[in-house]
Design a protein around this motif. Sequence first.
Motif, PDB file in Angstrom:
ATOM      1  N   PRO A 293      18.195 123.893  27.403  1.00 50.78           N
ATOM      2  CA  PRO A 293      17.641 123.435  26.131  1.00 50.78           C
ATOM      3  C   PRO A 293      16.388 124.245  25.770  1.00 50.78           C
ATOM      4  O   PRO A 293      15.557 124.531  26.629  1.00 50.78           O
TER       5      PRO A 293
ATOM      6  N   ALA B 222      16.496 119.329  12.013  1.00 53.61           N
ATOM      7  CA  ALA B 222      17.848 119.897  11.911  1.00 53.61           C
ATOM      8  C   ALA B 222      18.469 119.706  10.525  1.00 53.61           C
ATOM      9  O   ALA B 222      19.139 120.601  10.016  1.00 53.61           O
TER      10      ALA B 222
ATOM     11  N   ALA C  27      13.554 120.723  17.074  1.00 55.54           N
ATOM     12  CA  ALA C  27      14.902 121.041  16.574  1.00 55.54           C
ATOM     13  C   ALA C  27      15.591 119.788  16.041  1.00 55.54           C
ATOM     14  O   ALA C  27      16.179 119.815  14.950  1.00 55.54           O
ATOM     15  N   HIS C  28      15.523 118.710  16.795  1.00 53.36           N
ATOM     16  CA  HIS C  28      16.148 117.464  16.351  1.00 53.36           C
ATOM     17  C   HIS C  28      15.477 116.916  15.086  1.00 53.36           C
ATOM     18  O   HIS C  28      16.159 116.483  14.161  1.00 53.36           O
TER      19      HIS C  28
ATOM     20  N   VAL D  60      12.947 121.418  21.641  1.00 52.33           N
ATOM     21  CA  VAL D  60      14.135 120.605  21.349  1.00 52.33           C
ATOM     22  C   VAL D  60      13.777 119.418  20.455  1.00 52.33           C
ATOM     23  O   VAL D  60      14.522 119.096  19.518  1.00 52.33           O
TER      24      VAL D  60
ATOM     25  N   VAL E  42      20.150 122.709  22.248  1.00 52.71           N
ATOM     26  CA  VAL E  42      19.482 121.406  22.390  1.00 52.71           C
ATOM     27  C   VAL E  42      20.007 120.621  23.598  1.00 52.71           C
ATOM     28  O   VAL E  42      19.366 119.672  24.032  1.00 52.71           O
TER      29      VAL E  42
ATOM     30  N   ALA F 286      21.483 123.153  17.618  1.00 54.31           N
ATOM     31  CA  ALA F 286      20.999 122.730  16.305  1.00 54.31           C
ATOM     32  C   ALA F 286      20.779 124.012  15.508  1.00 54.31           C
ATOM     33  O   ALA F 286      20.467 125.055  16.084  1.00 54.31           O
TER      34      ALA F 286
ATOM     35  N   ASP G 218      23.229 119.531  14.369  1.00 50.17           N
ATOM     36  CA  ASP G 218      22.484 119.026  15.512  1.00 50.17           C
ATOM     37  C   ASP G 218      23.516 118.488  16.499  1.00 50.17           C
ATOM     38  O   ASP G 218      24.501 117.866  16.098  1.00 50.17           O
ATOM     39  N   TYR G 219      23.299 118.752  17.762  1.00 48.56           N
ATOM     40  CA  TYR G 219      24.257 118.390  18.814  1.00 48.56           C
ATOM     41  C   TYR G 219      25.641 118.968  18.508  1.00 48.56           C
ATOM     42  O   TYR G 219      26.664 118.331  18.776  1.00 48.56           O
TER      43      TYR G 219
ATOM     44  N   CYS H  75      11.203 126.352  15.978  1.00 48.76           N
ATOM     45  CA  CYS H  75      11.455 125.673  17.249  1.00 48.76           C
ATOM     46  C   CYS H  75      10.760 126.402  18.395  1.00 48.76           C
ATOM     47  O   CYS H  75      10.134 125.767  19.257  1.00 48.76           O
TER      48      CYS H  75
END
Length: 173
Positions: free
Chosen positions: A107, A24, A20-21, A17, A127, A141, A148-149, A48
């Motif tokens: 997640p 993204a 990923a953030h 995660v 995520v 994401a 993202d989110y 990821c």
Amino acid sequence: MPIASISLQAYDRAAAVAYAHRWAFRRNPAYYDYEKIGGDCTNYASQCLYAGSGIMNYTPDFGWYYIDANQKAPAWTGVQYLYQFLTREQQSVGPAAVEAALEDMEPGDLVQLSFDGQRFSHTPVVVAADHPKRLSDVLVAAHSYDRDYWPLSRYEFTDIRFLHIIGVNRPVF
């Protein structure tokens, strides 16, 4: 030293995660960006997964690995190939998943979407999900449609499948 067996071990969801953030809305220069030649979503999802597993499977054709833009397994960038690798019946090195229900999403898991009802063609990474009951409870994401989110409910699709990562198969010597 030959591998004596393979053991299913923990998948680092937090690392997957965090990766990923971080990436993204950008591209990690260590990986080729496939955006202009078919999409980058599964490449990003694989990155990821690798962040959370720390191991690749270098089996030609049927493994899951990335060396460079021209030396990679079909499963690294192909939606259906990634599905086949993750849900394989024969135990081999690398992350493993099972098809699951929405309620099972955590997640670090993956979602695959079909927009045409014929084939799955997009792989977002979960995520955030806390005992989800509705699609809006799962935030993802993704690349190709950089997000993202992003609430899963905001996608328009005809079919969906949920891939719950059950762990990482590692060699035991």
